[in-house]
Each structure stands twice: as C-alpha cells, then as structure tokens.
Design a protein around this motif. Structure first.
Motif, short mmCIF file in Angstrom:
data_model
loop_
_atom_site.label_atom_id
_atom_site.label_comp_id
_atom_site.label_asym_id
_atom_site.label_seq_id
_atom_site.Cartn_x
_atom_site.Cartn_y
_atom_site.Cartn_z
N PHE A 223 37.18 33.28 42.36
CA PHE A 223 37.89 34.47 42.84
C PHE A 223 37.08 35.72 42.50
CE2 PHE A 223 42.30 32.36 41.89
CZ PHE A 223 42.12 31.49 42.94
N GLU A 224 36.59 35.75 41.27
CA GLU A 224 35.84 36.91 40.80
C GLU A 224 34.50 37.06 41.53
OE1 GLU A 224 36.92 39.23 38.62
OE2 GLU A 224 38.82 38.15 38.78
N PHE A 225 33.96 35.95 41.98
CA PHE A 225 32.69 36.00 42.72
C PHE A 225 32.91 36.42 44.17
CE2 PHE A 225 29.39 34.14 45.39
CZ PHE A 225 28.24 34.55 44.74
N VAL A 226 33.90 35.83 44.84
CA VAL A 226 34.06 36.03 46.28
C VAL A 226 34.73 37.35 46.62
CG1 VAL A 226 35.20 35.14 48.36
CG2 VAL A 226 34.05 33.55 46.79
N ASN A 227 35.83 37.66 45.95
CA ASN A 227 36.64 38.81 46.37
C ASN A 227 35.86 40.12 46.46
OD1 ASN A 227 39.10 37.49 46.87
ND2 ASN A 227 39.63 37.49 44.71
N PRO A 228 35.03 40.47 45.48
CA PRO A 228 34.31 41.75 45.59
C PRO A 228 33.13 41.73 46.55
CG PRO A 228 33.89 40.73 43.45
CD PRO A 228 34.81 39.83 44.18
N ARG A 229 32.80 40.56 47.09
CA ARG A 229 31.64 40.45 47.98
C ARG A 229 32.02 40.21 49.43
NH1 ARG A 229 30.32 38.36 43.02
NH2 ARG A 229 28.27 38.97 42.17
N ALA A 230 33.29 40.38 49.77
CA ALA A 230 33.74 40.10 51.14
C ALA A 230 32.97 40.89 52.17
CB ALA A 230 35.24 40.39 51.26
N ASN A 231 32.53 42.08 51.81
CA ASN A 231 31.79 42.91 52.78
C ASN A 231 30.44 42.33 53.15
OD1 ASN A 231 30.75 43.47 50.18
ND2 ASN A 231 30.01 45.47 50.85
N GLN A 232 29.97 41.34 52.39
CA GLN A 232 28.70 40.68 52.71
C GLN A 232 28.87 39.59 53.76
OE1 GLN A 232 26.63 39.36 49.13
NE2 GLN A 232 27.36 41.14 47.99
N LEU A 233 30.11 39.25 54.08
CA LEU A 233 30.40 38.23 55.09
C LEU A 233 30.50 38.92 56.44
CD1 LEU A 233 33.06 36.38 52.96
CD2 LEU A 233 30.81 35.46 53.56
#
Length: 283
Positions: free
Chosen positions: A205-215
């Motif tokens: 969760f901590e890895f994916v949630n803040p990086r959503a803009n990279q998708l």
C-alpha cells in the motif's frame, strides 16, 4: 466459441504455476487476468463467457498458493514473489505472435490489483495497452483482529508458514445465492493468509498509493460504493491520481466485492465491454 487450453509455467524460484487460455479464433485483442486472494482463474468463467461472441481472447493464471498452482494455500514468503511470478507470466504471454498483433488489456481484481499495479511500477518495460482495475486492494475495509495485526511481525519471524483465516465470508463477495453455493462447494477457493502476505499488503500500500501518477496507461476502475473487503475510498483515490487522462470510474451502489459475480454483473460486463471495445475500434 473459445478453444480452451491449459498448462503450467515456471514462476519465481521454479514454482509450478497453472494458467489457462480461452482462445477466440476471431480475436483482435487479448485480456490477461490476475485474480484476487483466495480465488483462482476459473472464478472468471462468467465474465469470459459474456465475451465469447466478441473479439477478445483471455489468459488467466493461478497465483502461487492458489487454485491449481503449487504452494501452501495462502502462503507467500515475500509479497514481491507474486509480482515476480506475474512478470514471468506476462513475458511469456506477450511473446506470442497472436498476442502481439492487437491490444493487450491487463485485468486485475483485489489483491491481483495490488500485484499488477506494483509490478507495473517496478517494471517500466511492460508494454500493455490499457488496464481494467476491479476493486483494487489498496486499503482494507474488512476488520482485522488486533492480535493478528499486532502479532503478524512476530509470527512472520517465528512461524512464517503459518496461515490464518482472512475474516472474509462469501456474502461479502456476492449477493447471488447461487454463486454463494458455488463458492461453498469450490474446493480450490481458500480463506487462508500468511503473516508475510499480510505484512506485504501493508508495505505494498505504501509503495503503490503515492506512485499512482506514474501509471500512465488508459484505465477503467470499477468498485462498489461501499465494498465490504477493500477500501472504496482508496480505489477512488487511485483513480484520481492515475497519470493518464484516458480513464473511467464506475461505482456500483450496493455492489459486493466481486462485481463480476454479483447480481449486477450484466451491467458490469457491459461497462467493461464498452471500455475494451474502444481499443479495438482504434486499431
């Protein structure tokens, strides 16, 4: 009509993992399905049958410790083992000539969503056309007993292969009594989770949630307005932060966790079909 076939491939650390193909001879595109925790690739037969007169072929696989794949039920040493398996599977499927010829859609559900999103963030070379993200596990609604949450770290060190119940019941997944009876009789489904898997959820969760803009791939997100398993608000936040303007969000009032097997599934199928067919029309 589909021509169905199945087999096994070697995942990370040479584990035997099951996969199956529903090949449509007239297909112009491919959908690759990653299922959620406790289920397996056969859980998608209703969705796949709904597309049998369309122009898509489907690939599905069973996560380690799930379905017909090897591994202790619900156990994973590290959450990233799932991601490594997934990358191997994608590499295998995307090498096929018939897959290369059309759009490739990555479909994921629940924990499969966490696996797919994390894998894409870790591997910028994965070249898909678009994503369908169903009830992604980016936060939990189902309550986790305090002794399990607090003791997971200790258990993971002392008894890493122990598995415990995941607090889910079939009526959280669907409102259809016939589907609930099917689940009750399905020997391939399970409700077990290891401490390593649970801790891996939290770390991921901590890895994916803040990086959503990279998708940045086009995406369809589907979720219930009050999912009893995963956090609806986290799924909506993912949608808002996705790094693409080509995205759609469908929120289904009253729906349960497995929307494609819920009583509203025909509406869900139609929404998915509309999104997918847009990529056939653009070819």
């Amino acid at each position: 009509m589909y021509k169905r076939s199945e087999g096994f491939f070697k995942g990370y650390q040479d584990i035997n993992l099951f996969f199956q193909i529903w090949d449509n001879p007239e297909a112009r595109g491919t959908v690759i399905i990653t299922h959620g925790h406790g289920e397996h690739s056969e859980s998608y037969h209703r969705l796949i049958k709904a597309f049998e007169n369309d122009k898509w072929s489907f690939y599905g696989w069973d996560l380690r410790g799930h379905g017909r794949s090897d591994g202790r039920r619900g156990y994973v040493a590290e959450f990233d083992d799932y991601c490594k398996d997934y990358k191997i599977f994608l590499d295998m499927v995307m090498k096929e000539e018939k897959v290369k010829k059309g759009p490739v859609i990555l479909y994921c559900h629940s924990m499969g969503g966490l696996i797919q999103l994390k894998t894409l963030l870790q591997n910028s070379d994965i070249d898909c056309t678009a994503m369908v993200i169903s009830a992604p596990l980016l936060g939990l609604t189902v309550p986790v007993p305090a002794f399990k949450a607090k003791g997971a770290g200790i258990l993971n060190k002392l008894l890493p292969q122990i598995t415990m119940g995941n607090e889910l019941s079939n009526d959280m997944l669907t409102r259809d009594p016939d589907v609930i009876r099917e689940y009750e009789q399905d020997a391939l489904r399970h409700t077990r989770v290891s401490p390593g898997a649970f801790l891996g959820f939290l770390d991921s969760f901590e890895f994916v949630n803040p990086r959503a803009n990279q998708l940045k791939k086009p995406a369809l997100v589907i979720v219930s307005d009050a999912d009893p398993v995963i956090s609806t608000s986290a799924a909506k936040a993912l949608y808002e932060h996705l790094g693409t303007t080509q995205k759609e969000l469908y929120v289904y009032p009253g729906g349960k966790h497995e929307l494609i097997n819920d009583t509203i599934r025909q509406t869900v199928y139609a929404d998915i079909k509309k999104f997918l067919d847009g990529f056939l029309e653009s070819k």
